[in-house]
Scaffold this active site. Structure first.
Site, PDB file in Angstrom:
ATOM      1  N   ARG A 121       5.941  11.074 -28.894  1.00 12.45           N
ATOM      2  CA  ARG A 121       6.029  10.971 -27.424  1.00 12.45           C
ATOM      3  C   ARG A 121       4.896  11.791 -26.822  1.00 12.45           C
ATOM      4  O   ARG A 121       4.777  12.984 -27.097  1.00 12.45           O
ATOM      5  CB  ARG A 121       7.375  11.468 -26.895  1.00 12.45           C
ATOM      6  N   GLU A 144       1.470  17.513 -23.509  1.00 12.00           N
ATOM      7  CA  GLU A 144       1.550  17.767 -24.946  1.00 12.00           C
ATOM      8  C   GLU A 144       1.837  16.467 -25.673  1.00 12.00           C
ATOM      9  O   GLU A 144       2.215  15.456 -25.061  1.00 12.00           O
ATOM     10  CB  GLU A 144       2.638  18.803 -25.268  1.00 12.00           C
ATOM     11  N   ASN A 146       4.152  15.131 -28.875  1.00 12.05           N
ATOM     12  CA  ASN A 146       5.286  15.509 -29.719  1.00 12.05           C
ATOM     13  C   ASN A 146       5.312  14.662 -30.980  1.00 12.05           C
ATOM     14  O   ASN A 146       5.319  13.424 -30.906  1.00 12.05           O
ATOM     15  CB  ASN A 146       6.592  15.311 -28.956  1.00 12.05           C
ATOM     16  N   SER A 151      13.061  13.186 -28.358  1.00 14.42           N
ATOM     17  CA  SER A 151      14.411  12.786 -27.973  1.00 14.42           C
ATOM     18  C   SER A 151      14.450  11.987 -26.673  1.00 14.42           C
ATOM     19  O   SER A 151      13.441  11.772 -26.017  1.00 14.42           O
ATOM     20  CB  SER A 151      15.299  14.023 -27.846  1.00 14.42           C
ATOM     21  N   LYS A 330       0.168  23.117 -31.067  1.00 13.94           N
ATOM     22  CA  LYS A 330      -0.658  23.214 -29.862  1.00 13.94           C
ATOM     23  C   LYS A 330      -2.121  23.508 -30.177  1.00 13.94           C
ATOM     24  O   LYS A 330      -3.018  23.100 -29.441  1.00 13.94           O
ATOM     25  CB  LYS A 330      -0.092  24.291 -28.933  1.00 13.94           C
ATOM     26  N   LYS A 385       0.393  29.011 -24.138  1.00 19.17           N
ATOM     27  CA  LYS A 385       1.361  28.283 -24.962  1.00 19.17           C
ATOM     28  C   LYS A 385       1.306  28.729 -26.420  1.00 19.17           C
ATOM     29  O   LYS A 385       0.229  28.782 -27.018  1.00 19.17           O
ATOM     30  CB  LYS A 385       1.076  26.772 -24.907  1.00 19.17           C
ATOM     31  N   GLU A 389       7.832  23.839 -30.170  1.00 25.69           N
ATOM     32  CA  GLU A 389       8.391  22.677 -29.484  1.00 25.69           C
ATOM     33  C   GLU A 389       9.711  23.098 -28.865  1.00 25.69           C
ATOM     34  O   GLU A 389      10.306  24.109 -29.233  1.00 25.69           O
ATOM     35  CB  GLU A 389       8.630  21.527 -30.474  1.00 25.69           C
ATOM     36  N   GLY A 390      10.193  22.292 -27.904  1.00 26.55           N
ATOM     37  CA  GLY A 390      11.537  22.492 -27.393  1.00 26.55           C
ATOM     38  C   GLY A 390      11.632  23.183 -26.055  1.00 26.55           C
ATOM     39  O   GLY A 390      12.702  23.306 -25.491  1.00 26.55           O
ATOM     40  N   ARG A 490      11.152  12.438 -16.696  1.00 23.70           N
ATOM     41  CA  ARG A 490      11.998  13.612 -16.433  1.00 23.70           C
ATOM     42  C   ARG A 490      11.567  14.211 -15.102  1.00 23.70           C
ATOM     43  O   ARG A 490      10.371  14.401 -14.864  1.00 23.70           O
ATOM     44  CB  ARG A 490      11.847  14.645 -17.547  1.00 23.70           C
TER      45      ARG A 490
END
Length: 514
Positions: A121, A144, A146, A151, A330, A385, A389-390, A490
């Site tokens: 993603r 970013e 992924n 998800s 990253k 950064k 992840e997350g 989102r």
């Protein structure tokens, strides 16, 4: 024209009731914070679809296959991973170091399975600085990329269907130009596209091995709140494609996995407590699909690291492999922003330029790099950064200088010549989303939606099934499948820097193209 339109309290309550009932009855749901396994709540959602520039949405779709190809090539480029990830990153980041060690060990032993699956993603924000001239159009900038546990593919499909239903059934006030044309809401086939990717990998395994009874395994976190996003995918794979898929917590694999002594096939022995069936027959696993294992907190004990190594040593296809997970760190994103590095992987100048248009300013934090000077001199322009992840791990704006000073103090305890703590981070220019965007955010348990100034982040899902070529075949990778399969929007209140849905920062949304 005002958007979203102001409704009377009665009309908005009616609309909320319909939307929430639709969500609950169509699987747009989460586990409650109590982690009860017998109850659910609707996932946070936007009451309306959010306006998104059509041209930028189409650009994001157009470049996804190029991004899939780019990260597939990184996954199979040992020299690049050794230099970029095995350099400074692993020396200051224990989590990446553990992944890297697994990758190196398996490479030395000999990779059993050259095929891997990427469910990617790529996340973007619209960049529209306040000081931008009227002649300059907003642009699309990547946040970013992924490579593990991407998800909300299933729930993003469901929220797109929710908004489509509300438009087609004329539940919104009429007329409004954004809400009167259902074709302005793009179809979202993320659920089916991701499921098809899992199925394709499963059959690739069966074709390679001749196995007749293998199953897909989805590896999840303990007490998973986002269970229904995973379950919808499981049902899609099993009911539509007739492919068996089991869903097992990471922590339960400590003693239940083994390798076949004949061919290193991954075998799962289910636990059993039945006196009449003291032992169960092992199940061959065709594909390991991780919905966990992307954060240090997912490795509850040292046993999880042993489990990850065992899986990587097996014949099962991995989604992702350890190499693919390392490719998503990253530092790789930052290194790719330099022209010579991108040219290593993408030959065509036109394709490279398409990707570069989506890049934002990125800097390393090594001594001699201008990253630290920028971070200390103009911190309001940047985010720092780590290789994580997350969400919830970044350092923003004025918090950056004191954080760097803290790292400096910690460096004093390191030996002479050791890599400095700051080198485990990258500096990223903050993207400035357009202002004046409003939305009604709906969260479970709240009687009314909350109207707020918002920012929307677009994610594009890609599926890449690849096969690593042997050195005698010239190395690199063969693309077995490369597709763009859907999207996620989102939306969060402008006051929030973080964007996680399950942790409560964002809501699920869908675009209306303008």
């Amino acid at each position: 024209m005002e958007y979203p339109p102001q409704l009377s309290p009665e009309h908005e309550r009616d609309l909320l009731a319909i939307a929430s009932d639709y969500s609950l009855s169509h699987g747009l749901v989460l586990r409650p914070l109590s982690h009860s396994t017998t109850t659910s709540i609707h996932a946070p959602y936007s009451l309306y679809p959010s306006p998104f520039p059509r041209q930028l949405f189409e650009q994001a779709l157009r470049i996804q296959e190029s991004y899939n190809r780019l990260y597939a090539k990184i996954t199979t480029d040992d020299q690049f991973l050794e230099r970029v990830v095995g350099g400074n990153v692993t020396k200051v980041d224990e989590f990446q170091r553990n992944l890297y060690r697994i990758w190196k060990q398996v490479k030395q032993e000999g990779v059993k399975q050259p095929i891997s699956l990427g469910i990617f993603r790529s996340d973007y924000l619209v960049h529209a600085p306040q000081n931008q001239s009227q002649e300059t159009s907003p642009s699309l900038k990547q946040v970013e990329f992924n490579t593990i546990s991407s998800s909300f593919g299933a729930l993003s499909t469901r929220v797109s269907q929710l908004h489509q239903f509300l438009v087609e059934s004329q539940q919104y006030p009429s007329p409004h130009p954004y809400l009167s044309n259902p074709t302005s809401l793009p179809e979202n086939e993320a659920l089916e596209g991701i499921a098809q990717g899992l199925v394709d990998a499963h059959y690739a395994y069966k074709n390679e091995t001749g196995s007749k009874d293998a199953r897909i395994m989805m590896v999840i976190q303990d007490n998973e709140r986002n269970a229904f996003d995973q379950r919808l995918l499981q049902w899609q794979v099993m009911e539509k494609h007739k492919v068996p898929l089991i869903r097992i917590p990471f922590s339960q694999l400590r003693t239940s996995l083994s390798l076949s002594p004949s061919n290193s096939a991954l075998l799962y022995t289910p636990p059993t407590s039945s006196p009449s069936s003291p032992s169960a027959s092992p199940i061959e696993i065709s594909l390991i699909y991780y919905r966990t294992a992307y954060s240090p907190s997912d490795y509850y004990t040292p046993h999880e690291w042993s489990t990850r190594l065992l899986i990587e040593q097996s014949l099962a296809i991995k989604c992702p492999s350890v190499a693919m997970q390392l490719a998503g760190c990253k530092k790789v994103q930052q290194v790719l922003s330099t022209p010579s590095e991108l040219e290593r992987f993408i030959e065509g100048e036109e394709e490279r330029e398409e990707l570069r248009k989506s890049f934002v300013g990125l800097w390393g934090m090594e001594d001699g790099n201008e990253g630290e000077e920028l971070a200390r001199g103009e911190p309001e322009r940047f985010v720092l950064k780590p290789q994580r992840e997350g969400g919830g791990n970044n350092i923003y704006r004025q918090d950056i200088p004191p954080f760097l000073s803290k790292l400096e103090e910690e460096d004093k305890t390191r030996g002479e010549g050791e890599v400095k703590g700051k080198e485990g981070y990258i500096l990223m220019e903050l993207i400035e989303p357009p202002r004046g965007m409003t939305q009604v955010l709906v969260k479970a348990g709240e009687e009314e939606g909350r109207r707020a100034d918002v920012v929307s982040e677009l994610g594009i899902y890609g599926v890449m099934l690849l096969k690593e070529k042997k050195e005698e075949e010239g190395g690199g990778c063969e693309e077995l499948r490369n597709e763009t399969v859907g999207h996620l929007l989102r939306t969060k209140g402008r006051e929030s820097d973080e964007g996680g849905i399950a942790v409560g920062f964002s809501v699920l949304d869908s675009p209306v193209l303008v």
